[in-house]
Design a protein around this motif. Structure first.
Motif, PDB file in Angstrom:
ATOM      1  N   GLN A  64      -7.638 -35.750  62.054  1.00 32.32           N
ATOM      2  CA  GLN A  64      -6.402 -36.464  62.375  1.00 32.32           C
ATOM      3  C   GLN A  64      -5.554 -36.700  61.125  1.00 32.32           C
ATOM      4  OE1 GLN A  64      -7.907 -39.802  64.626  1.00 32.32           O
ATOM      5  NE2 GLN A  64      -7.498 -38.740  66.553  1.00 32.32           N
ATOM      6  N   ARG A  65      -6.176 -36.932  59.990  1.00 37.33           N
ATOM      7  CA  ARG A  65      -5.428 -37.077  58.747  1.00 37.33           C
ATOM      8  C   ARG A  65      -4.697 -35.778  58.404  1.00 37.33           C
ATOM      9  NH1 ARG A  65      -5.615 -35.559  53.928  1.00 37.33           N
ATOM     10  NH2 ARG A  65      -7.669 -34.625  54.067  1.00 37.33           N
ATOM     11  N   GLN A  66      -5.399 -34.655  58.524  1.00 39.36           N
ATOM     12  CA  GLN A  66      -4.785 -33.358  58.245  1.00 39.36           C
ATOM     13  C   GLN A  66      -3.687 -33.045  59.254  1.00 39.36           C
ATOM     14  OE1 GLN A  66      -7.985 -30.539  58.260  1.00 39.36           O
ATOM     15  NE2 GLN A  66      -8.709 -31.116  56.220  1.00 39.36           N
ATOM     16  N   ARG A  67      -3.918 -33.327  60.512  1.00 46.91           N
ATOM     17  CA  ARG A  67      -2.899 -33.067  61.531  1.00 46.91           C
ATOM     18  C   ARG A  67      -1.660 -33.921  61.304  1.00 46.91           C
ATOM     19  NH1 ARG A  67      -2.192 -30.366  66.458  1.00 46.91           N
ATOM     20  NH2 ARG A  67      -0.707 -31.432  67.819  1.00 46.91           N
ATOM     21  N   TYR A  68      -1.853 -35.170  60.935  1.00 51.62           N
ATOM     22  CA  TYR A  68      -0.712 -36.037  60.642  1.00 51.62           C
ATOM     23  C   TYR A  68       0.136 -35.437  59.527  1.00 51.62           C
ATOM     24  CZ  TYR A  68       2.022 -39.850  58.771  1.00 51.62           C
ATOM     25  OH  TYR A  68       3.064 -40.613  58.288  1.00 51.62           O
ATOM     26  N   GLU A  69      -0.529 -34.976  58.478  1.00 44.83           N
ATOM     27  CA  GLU A  69       0.219 -34.406  57.344  1.00 44.83           C
ATOM     28  C   GLU A  69       0.976 -33.148  57.754  1.00 44.83           C
ATOM     29  OE1 GLU A  69      -2.609 -33.831  54.224  1.00 44.83           O
ATOM     30  OE2 GLU A  69      -2.882 -35.985  53.908  1.00 44.83           O
ATOM     31  N   THR A  70       0.356 -32.250  58.502  1.00 42.45           N
ATOM     32  CA  THR A  70       1.032 -31.015  58.888  1.00 42.45           C
ATOM     33  C   THR A  70       2.166 -31.286  59.873  1.00 42.45           C
ATOM     34  OG1 THR A  70      -0.607 -30.591  60.619  1.00 42.45           O
ATOM     35  CG2 THR A  70      -0.975 -29.545  58.485  1.00 42.45           C
ATOM     36  N   GLN A  71       1.952 -32.199  60.828  1.00 40.84           N
ATOM     37  CA  GLN A  71       3.012 -32.516  61.789  1.00 40.84           C
ATOM     38  C   GLN A  71       4.176 -33.231  61.110  1.00 40.84           C
ATOM     39  OE1 GLN A  71       3.182 -31.532  65.061  1.00 40.84           O
ATOM     40  NE2 GLN A  71       1.405 -30.331  64.456  1.00 40.84           N
ATOM     41  N   ARG A  72       3.876 -34.100  60.157  1.00 39.90           N
ATOM     42  CA  ARG A  72       4.929 -34.800  59.418  1.00 39.90           C
ATOM     43  C   ARG A  72       5.736 -33.806  58.590  1.00 39.90           C
ATOM     44  NH1 ARG A  72       7.855 -39.265  60.000  1.00 39.90           N
ATOM     45  NH2 ARG A  72       8.948 -39.565  58.076  1.00 39.90           N
ATOM     46  N   GLN A  73       5.064 -32.868  57.950  1.00 43.68           N
ATOM     47  CA  GLN A  73       5.745 -31.848  57.159  1.00 43.68           C
ATOM     48  C   GLN A  73       6.623 -30.981  58.061  1.00 43.68           C
ATOM     49  OE1 GLN A  73       3.120 -29.107  55.203  1.00 43.68           O
ATOM     50  NE2 GLN A  73       4.675 -28.481  53.728  1.00 43.68           N
ATOM     51  N   ALA A  74       6.125 -30.591  59.219  1.00 45.14           N
ATOM     52  CA  ALA A  74       6.920 -29.780  60.150  1.00 45.14           C
ATOM     53  C   ALA A  74       8.146 -30.551  60.631  1.00 45.14           C
ATOM     54  CB  ALA A  74       6.061 -29.363  61.340  1.00 45.14           C
ATOM     55  N   TYR A  75       7.981 -31.845  60.900  1.00 43.51           N
ATOM     56  CA  TYR A  75       9.110 -32.666  61.331  1.00 43.51           C
ATOM     57  C   TYR A  75      10.169 -32.760  60.225  1.00 43.51           C
ATOM     58  CZ  TYR A  75      11.805 -36.808  62.561  1.00 43.51           C
ATOM     59  OH  TYR A  75      12.827 -37.682  62.830  1.00 43.51           O
ATOM     60  N   GLU A  76       9.735 -32.963  58.998  1.00 44.66           N
ATOM     61  CA  GLU A  76      10.686 -33.048  57.882  1.00 44.66           C
ATOM     62  C   GLU A  76      11.399 -31.721  57.662  1.00 44.66           C
ATOM     63  OE1 GLU A  76       8.378 -34.607  54.665  1.00 44.66           O
ATOM     64  OE2 GLU A  76       8.362 -36.630  55.524  1.00 44.66           O
ATOM     65  N   GLU A  77      10.706 -30.603  57.870  1.00 40.23           N
ATOM     66  CA  GLU A  77      11.346 -29.295  57.761  1.00 40.23           C
ATOM     67  C   GLU A  77      12.396 -29.115  58.857  1.00 40.23           C
ATOM     68  OE1 GLU A  77       8.194 -26.448  57.825  1.00 40.23           O
ATOM     69  OE2 GLU A  77       7.486 -26.994  55.807  1.00 40.23           O
ATOM     70  N   HIS A  78      12.093 -29.561  60.063  1.00 39.14           N
ATOM     71  CA  HIS A  78      13.070 -29.486  61.159  1.00 39.14           C
ATOM     72  C   HIS A  78      14.295 -30.331  60.841  1.00 39.14           C
ATOM     73  CE1 HIS A  78      11.068 -27.342  64.565  1.00 39.14           C
ATOM     74  NE2 HIS A  78      10.031 -27.535  63.775  1.00 39.14           N
ATOM     75  N   LEU A  79      14.078 -31.515  60.275  1.00 35.82           N
ATOM     76  CA  LEU A  79      15.206 -32.363  59.900  1.00 35.82           C
ATOM     77  C   LEU A  79      16.056 -31.700  58.820  1.00 35.82           C
ATOM     78  CD1 LEU A  79      13.848 -36.019  59.744  1.00 35.82           C
ATOM     79  CD2 LEU A  79      15.495 -35.071  61.345  1.00 35.82           C
ATOM     80  N   ALA A  80      15.384 -31.097  57.834  1.00 36.12           N
ATOM     81  CA  ALA A  80      16.109 -30.447  56.742  1.00 36.12           C
ATOM     82  C   ALA A  80      16.929 -29.262  57.239  1.00 36.12           C
ATOM     83  CB  ALA A  80      15.117 -29.998  55.657  1.00 36.12           C
ATOM     84  N   ARG A  81      16.416 -28.537  58.236  1.00 32.07           N
ATOM     85  CA  ARG A  81      17.144 -27.399  58.797  1.00 32.07           C
ATOM     86  C   ARG A  81      18.176 -27.824  59.834  1.00 32.07           C
ATOM     87  NH1 ARG A  81      11.797 -24.690  59.183  1.00 32.07           N
ATOM     88  NH2 ARG A  81      11.861 -25.328  61.357  1.00 32.07           N
TER      89      ARG A  81
END
Length: 120
Positions: A64-81
């Motif tokens: 769950q810690r790893q999933r949180y980090e990957t999902q958070r990173q994907a969300y931030e990438e979507h925001l940046a794009r």
């Protein structure tokens, strides 16, 4: 006594599949109960043994810690794009759908408050 490891209500299918694969890869003796359609039972992953529960909980916490980090990173990438955002983003991307939802919310609120407005 059974140990409940994780609630499966509102868990995406890909996450549940990844957890099953994680438990299978580490040979965790678990069983699964599905959530009910009407929200009465929560469903989840369970184990019987205390030691197995501690081992599965450690694996699940790390996952769950790893999933949180990957999902958070994907969300931030979507925001940046500029692919996701707040109300104003949705209004620009899908104006008819957003306005229809707002109108539906107002109608439901009006119908819900109508009895109280008539009292006063």
């Amino acid at each position: 006594m059974p140990h409940h490891l994780m609630n499966l209500r509102h868990v995406p299918d890909d996450e549940a599949d990844e957890i099953r694969a994680l438990f299978d890869a580490h040979e965790v003796a678990y069983y699964e109960t599905p959530p009910s359609r009407w929200g009465i039972s929560m469903g989840g992953f369970w184990v019987h043994d205390d030691d197995e529960a501690a081992r599965a909980r450690a694996l699940l916490d790390e996952y769950q810690r790893q999933r949180y980090e990957t999902q958070r990173q994907a969300y931030e990438e979507h925001l940046a794009r500029g692919e996701s955002g707040d109300f104003w983003f949705m209004l620009r991307q899908r104006p008819v759908r957003t306005l229809a939802a707002c109108i539906a919310i107002l109608v439901i609120m009006g119908l819900s408050l109508l009895p109280f407005i008539r009292i006063g």
